[in-house]
Structures are given as structure tokens and as C-alpha cells.
Design a protein around this motif. Structure first.
Motif, short mmCIF file in Angstrom:
data_model
loop_
_atom_site.label_atom_id
_atom_site.label_comp_id
_atom_site.label_asym_id
_atom_site.label_seq_id
_atom_site.Cartn_x
_atom_site.Cartn_y
_atom_site.Cartn_z
N LEU A 16 0.83 -1.22 0.00
CA LEU A 16 0.00 0.00 0.00
C LEU A 16 0.86 1.26 0.00
CD1 LEU A 16 -2.94 -1.01 2.33
CD2 LEU A 16 -2.97 -0.71 -0.14
N LEU A 17 1.91 1.27 0.79
CA LEU A 17 2.82 2.42 0.79
C LEU A 17 3.46 2.57 -0.58
CD1 LEU A 17 4.19 4.71 2.35
CD2 LEU A 17 5.95 3.06 3.04
N GLY A 18 3.87 1.47 -1.18
CA GLY A 18 4.46 1.50 -2.51
C GLY A 18 3.50 2.04 -3.55
N VAL A 19 2.25 1.64 -3.48
CA VAL A 19 1.24 2.12 -4.44
C VAL A 19 1.05 3.63 -4.30
CG1 VAL A 19 -1.23 2.05 -4.99
CG2 VAL A 19 0.06 -0.08 -4.72
N VAL A 20 0.95 4.12 -3.07
CA VAL A 20 0.78 5.57 -2.84
C VAL A 20 1.99 6.33 -3.39
CG1 VAL A 20 0.68 7.36 -1.04
CG2 VAL A 20 -0.79 5.34 -0.88
N LEU A 21 3.18 5.86 -3.08
CA LEU A 21 4.39 6.53 -3.57
C LEU A 21 4.47 6.48 -5.10
CD1 LEU A 21 6.91 5.28 -0.91
CD2 LEU A 21 6.30 7.67 -1.33
N PHE A 22 4.20 5.31 -5.67
CA PHE A 22 4.24 5.16 -7.12
C PHE A 22 3.26 6.13 -7.78
CE2 PHE A 22 3.09 3.32 -11.20
CZ PHE A 22 4.33 2.98 -11.72
N ALA A 23 2.07 6.24 -7.23
CA ALA A 23 1.06 7.16 -7.79
C ALA A 23 1.54 8.60 -7.76
CB ALA A 23 -0.26 7.01 -7.04
N HIS A 24 2.16 9.01 -6.67
CA HIS A 24 2.66 10.39 -6.58
C HIS A 24 3.83 10.62 -7.54
CE1 HIS A 24 0.34 12.35 -3.41
NE2 HIS A 24 0.10 11.11 -3.02
N GLY A 25 4.71 9.64 -7.66
CA GLY A 25 5.80 9.75 -8.63
C GLY A 25 5.29 9.77 -10.05
N PHE A 26 4.32 8.92 -10.35
CA PHE A 26 3.70 8.87 -11.68
C PHE A 26 3.08 10.22 -12.01
CE2 PHE A 26 0.36 8.10 -14.74
CZ PHE A 26 0.93 7.17 -15.61
N VAL A 46 10.08 25.30 -2.38
CA VAL A 46 11.04 24.20 -2.21
C VAL A 46 12.38 24.65 -2.76
CG1 VAL A 46 11.58 21.82 -2.86
CG2 VAL A 46 9.21 22.48 -2.38
N PRO A 47 13.46 24.49 -1.99
CA PRO A 47 14.77 24.90 -2.49
C PRO A 47 15.23 24.02 -3.66
CG PRO A 47 14.93 24.06 -0.24
CD PRO A 47 13.50 23.98 -0.65
N VAL A 48 15.98 24.61 -4.57
CA VAL A 48 16.53 23.95 -5.75
C VAL A 48 15.45 23.06 -6.41
CG1 VAL A 48 18.57 22.80 -6.69
CG2 VAL A 48 18.68 23.82 -4.42
N PRO A 49 14.39 23.68 -6.89
CA PRO A 49 13.24 22.91 -7.40
C PRO A 49 13.57 21.82 -8.42
CG PRO A 49 12.67 25.22 -7.25
CD PRO A 49 14.15 25.12 -6.95
N PRO A 50 14.42 22.07 -9.42
CA PRO A 50 14.69 20.98 -10.38
C PRO A 50 15.31 19.74 -9.73
CG PRO A 50 15.41 23.08 -11.28
CD PRO A 50 15.08 23.32 -9.84
N ALA A 51 16.26 19.95 -8.84
CA ALA A 51 16.88 18.82 -8.15
C ALA A 51 15.89 18.14 -7.21
CB ALA A 51 18.12 19.28 -7.38
N SER A 52 15.09 18.94 -6.53
CA SER A 52 14.09 18.38 -5.61
C SER A 52 13.05 17.56 -6.35
CB SER A 52 13.41 19.51 -4.83
OG SER A 52 14.35 20.20 -4.03
N VAL A 53 12.61 18.05 -7.51
CA VAL A 53 11.64 17.30 -8.32
C VAL A 53 12.27 16.00 -8.82
CG1 VAL A 53 10.39 17.29 -10.53
CG2 VAL A 53 10.24 19.27 -9.02
N ALA A 54 13.50 16.06 -9.28
CA ALA A 54 14.17 14.85 -9.78
C ALA A 54 14.28 13.81 -8.67
CB ALA A 54 15.54 15.20 -10.34
N TYR A 55 14.70 14.25 -7.47
CA TYR A 55 14.84 13.33 -6.33
C TYR A 55 13.48 12.74 -5.94
CZ TYR A 55 15.85 11.45 -1.74
OH TYR A 55 15.98 10.61 -0.67
N ALA A 56 12.49 13.62 -5.72
CA ALA A 56 11.17 13.15 -5.28
C ALA A 56 10.55 12.23 -6.33
CB ALA A 56 10.26 14.35 -5.00
N SER A 57 10.66 12.60 -7.59
CA SER A 57 10.07 11.78 -8.65
C SER A 57 10.69 10.39 -8.70
CB SER A 57 10.25 12.46 -10.01
OG SER A 57 9.56 13.68 -10.05
N ALA A 58 12.01 10.33 -8.64
CA ALA A 58 12.71 9.03 -8.70
C ALA A 58 12.39 8.19 -7.48
CB ALA A 58 14.21 9.25 -8.82
N VAL A 59 12.47 8.79 -6.29
CA VAL A 59 12.21 8.04 -5.07
C VAL A 59 10.77 7.52 -5.06
CG1 VAL A 59 11.94 8.26 -2.56
CG2 VAL A 59 14.00 9.12 -3.67
N GLU A 60 9.84 8.37 -5.45
CA GLU A 60 8.44 7.98 -5.39
C GLU A 60 8.06 6.99 -6.49
OE1 GLU A 60 6.35 11.74 -5.19
OE2 GLU A 60 7.45 12.28 -3.37
#
Length: 141
Positions: A16-26, A46-60
Motif C-alpha cells: 500500500l505504501l508503494g502504491v501511494v508513492l508510485f502514484a505520486h511519482g507517476f 522548495v529549495p533547488v526545485p529541479p533537483a528536488s523534483v528529480a529526487y522526489a520523482s525518482a524516489v516515489e
């Protein structure tokens, strides 16, 4: 709790946690796109938005998929904890608990779930367990 009930609970929680994260990353990658997500992160302060988006997107996105499978669970969980701490500290002008009132419930729930998986591991019904079992069998042979 040990044995099957524990492993079933870990499986359900992890998936369930994986599905929620995957949905947010998607959503970040395929719906908003990198530019749209970067714009949203910029507006949130959010500081350094491009890097933050890349990190959050990949992790999620990738991390969510890996959690569903139970692969690299402790590593992914640590990265998710960092992701949620980043979200809490950079977007957290929390006025309430509930999300629709600018609350912290989503980040808090994801953070706690990731912390629990970080401490407990993926459980018996996971790729992590399968690989560890094979490694132990090979080492004892």
C-alpha cells in the motif's frame, strides 16, 4: 508479533505504501511533467526545485515500485524518509492535520510507514527475503 501475521502485515503495508508513492511519482513524471512539477515546487518554496523534483520523482516512482516488490526495501525506505522530511520542512506551513486544510497527514503517514519498513525490513513475502534466503543457502553449502 512474529511469523505469518507479521509478514502478512508487512506485505500489506509495504504494498500500500508503494502504491501511494508510485502514484505520486507517476503524477509528477507523467501528468505534471518535469516542468510542471518544477513550477509547483517553486511556488511552494522548495529549495533547488529541479533537483528536488528529480529526487522526489525518482524516489516515489521507482522506489514505490521497488517497495511493491519488496526489493531494496531498507535503502528505499531510508530515501523515502529523507523525501518526506524534505517535504515536511520545505512545504510544511502546517495549519492543521488534514491535507485539505494544509495539514501534515500525508507526509506523516508516509514517513511513519517508511520508518517502520526501515526498522523491520520487507518481511518474508518479498524479493529481499528471497535473495537473502538464496544467499544463506549458498553460503552454507
Amino acid at each position: 508479533m512474529s511469523g505469518t501475521p507479521r509478514d502478512v502485515a508487512l506485505l500489506v503495508g509495504r504494498v500500500l505504501l508503494g502504491v501511494v508513492l508510485f502514484a505520486h511519482g507517476f503524477q509528477k513524471v507523467f501528468i505534471y511533467g518535469f516542468a510542471g512539477a518544477t513550477d509547483a515546487f517553486t511556488k511552494m518554496g522548495v529549495p533547488v526545485p529541479p533537483a528536488s523534483v528529480a529526487y522526489a520523482s525518482a524516489v516515489e516512482l521507482v522506489g514505490g515500485g521497488l517497495l511493491i516488490l519488496g526489493a531494496f526495501t531498507t535503502i528505499v525506505s531510508a530515501l523515502v524518509v529523507l523525501d518526506m522530511l524534505g517535504a515536511a520542512f520545505t512545504t510544511g506551513h502546517y495549519a492543521a492535520i488534514l491535507v485539505q486544510s494544509r495539514g501534515f497527514e500525508l507526509e506523516g503517514a508516509i514517513l511513519v510507514g517508511a520508518l517502520l519498513l526501515l526498522v523491520t525490513g520487507a518481511g518474508r513475502y518479498s524479493i529481499d527475503h528471497l535473495l537473502l534466503s538464496r544467499r544463506r543457502a549458498a553460503a552454507s553449502a
